[in-house]
Design an enzyme around this catalytic site. Structure first.
Site, PDB file in Angstrom:
ATOM      1  N   PRO A 114       0.843  -1.204   0.000  1.00  0.00           N
ATOM      2  CG  PRO A 114      -0.677  -1.533   1.737  1.00  0.00           C
ATOM      3  CD  PRO A 114       0.606  -2.058   1.173  1.00  0.00           C
ATOM      4  N   GLY A 118       3.114   4.947   5.114  1.00  0.00           N
ATOM      5  CA  GLY A 118       4.235   4.780   6.039  1.00  0.00           C
ATOM      6  C   GLY A 118       4.902   3.420   5.961  1.00  0.00           C
ATOM      7  CB  SER A 122       8.457   7.053  -1.733  1.00  0.00           C
ATOM      8  OG  SER A 122       8.933   7.229  -0.434  1.00  0.00           O
ATOM      9  CB  ALA A 123      12.308   3.842   0.431  1.00  0.00           C
ATOM     10  CG  ASP A 165      11.603   4.723   4.731  1.00  0.00           C
ATOM     11  OD1 ASP A 165      11.802   4.442   5.924  1.00  0.00           O
ATOM     12  OD2 ASP A 165      10.581   5.297   4.323  1.00  0.00           O
TER      13      ASP A 165
END
Ligand code: PMV
Length: 350
Positions: A114, A118, A122-123, A165
């Site tokens: 998802p 958090g 994106s990482a 991340d």
């Protein structure tokens, strides 16, 4: 707007005749988010959800006109990241790092992670994009270099990322991370059983990190003291993980959530999810990642199905995952070494 006009065929000879792929894990921060941006240790683990990127050559045109206006990229990512303009800037940055024009490249992003909650999407996207571009250009990048490039791309999404991340997305496993220090791989005697519940509110890590920075700038002593507490919680958590003391780990998670509330990064919804977990027998629960909405993680010795049902009854989505076991990413096995030396994180100050 960024406009690249490198002739496609001349840019990097000898590549881009075959599709190229890259993949990376999502993650949870078990203890220590936000304080990690300010130099404290955090403990994080990869989860068995991935983002993957596939680049396919679509020859025919000789020029690049990317990214912001009418990009010739095909994007499909569940969760709506297509509408995020940072995505196109990130694609352009990654292409720039590899000196690759994105002309006539079909970029397909797929994910069962998802996004924007958090869990490090994106990482994971940054790492998988870097891996795909490395293959695309015939560069053999070690994971250290993948991680450093991905950090560069990740900054477009987050502004001041700590590097945790992209580190977990690259290496997987369970780690204790501190900026500018060697990342330590942790070993749990057995996998940690989690339930992850997703909040409904829209949120953005970069915004939460920036607004905490404003509060820290106004009253640094107050926030430094809270970051110290979180750093101690994470250190105790490391010990609890390595001895398999999951009751202690659970109470440290509740404590960490309480301090995150004091930092002002929780929300009513996240507090409600943590309370629901507590009432339904979780050993520990806390928000994970940037906060301001997003996900909570719950540590459960027993009763995971019941907890998921309780979240679902309240209208929330939840799923279970185990962290801390050696993970497999496609055909790529996560490294098993005890120390991973990382470059590229200590250059960026908060
Ligand atoms: O929301 P996420 O998954 O990007 O996690 C952010 C974690 C922070 O500690 C808040 C920021 C960081 O870069 O470490």
């Amino acid at each position: 707007m960024m406009m690249m006009t490198v002739p496609f065929a001349d840019a990097i000879p000898g590549h881009a005749t075959e599709p190229a792929q890259g993949a990376a894990w999502g993650k949870v921060i078990l203890l220590g988010e936000h304080a990690v941006v300010y130099g404290r240790t955090a403990v994080a683990a990869a989860i068995d959800r991935q983002v993957s990127v596939r680049l396919t050559p679509r020859p025919g045109s000789a020029r690049v006109a990317l990214p912001e206006d009418a990009p010739r990229v095909v994007l499909s990512l569940p969760g709506g990241i297509e509408s995020d303009p940072r995505l196109l800037r990130a694609l352009a940055r990654a292409a720039e790092l590899f000196r690759v024009p994105l002309d006539d490249v079909e970029i397909e992003i797929s994910s069962d992670l998802p996004s924007s909650v958090g869990l490090g999407s994106s990482a994971a996207l940054s790492v998988s994009l870097v891996r795909a571009l490395a293959t695309w250009t015939g560069s053999s990048l070690e994971d250290n270099a993948v991680c450093a490039h991905a950090f560069d791309v990740e900054r477009i999404f987050h502004g001041f990322p700590s590097g945790i991340d992209n580190t977990v997305a690259t290496y997987g496993g369970l780690v204790a991370f501190r900026r500018g220090h060697q990342t330590r791989r942790l070993t749990a005697p057995r996998p940690l059983p989690l339930v992850i519940a997703l909040g409904r509110a829209a949120r953005n890590t970069g915004t939460v990190v920036r607004s905490l920075r404003e509060r820290w700038t106004a009253t640094p002593d107050r926030y430094e003291a809270l970051f110290d507490i979180i750093g101690h919680i994470a250190a105790s958590g490391e010990r609890a993980i390595s001895t398999g003391d999951i009751e202690t780990l659970g109470s440290l998670m509740f404590h960490n959530h309480a301090v995150l509330r004091r930092l002002g990064v929780s929300t009513e919804e996240l507090d409600e999810l943590v309370d629901l977990a507590r009432r339904n027998g979780a050993l520990g629960a806390k928000l994970t990642g940037g906060g301001g909405g997003g996900a909570v993680i719950c540590l459960c010795e027993r009763g995971r199905a019941e907890l998921i049902a309780a979240f679902s009854k309240g209208g929330w989505t939840a799923f279970s995952t185990d962290v801390g076991a050696v993970a497999r990413l496609g055909r790529r096995r996560s490294p098993t070494g005890t120390h991973v030396h990382l470059h590229g994180h200590s250059r960026v100050e908060p």
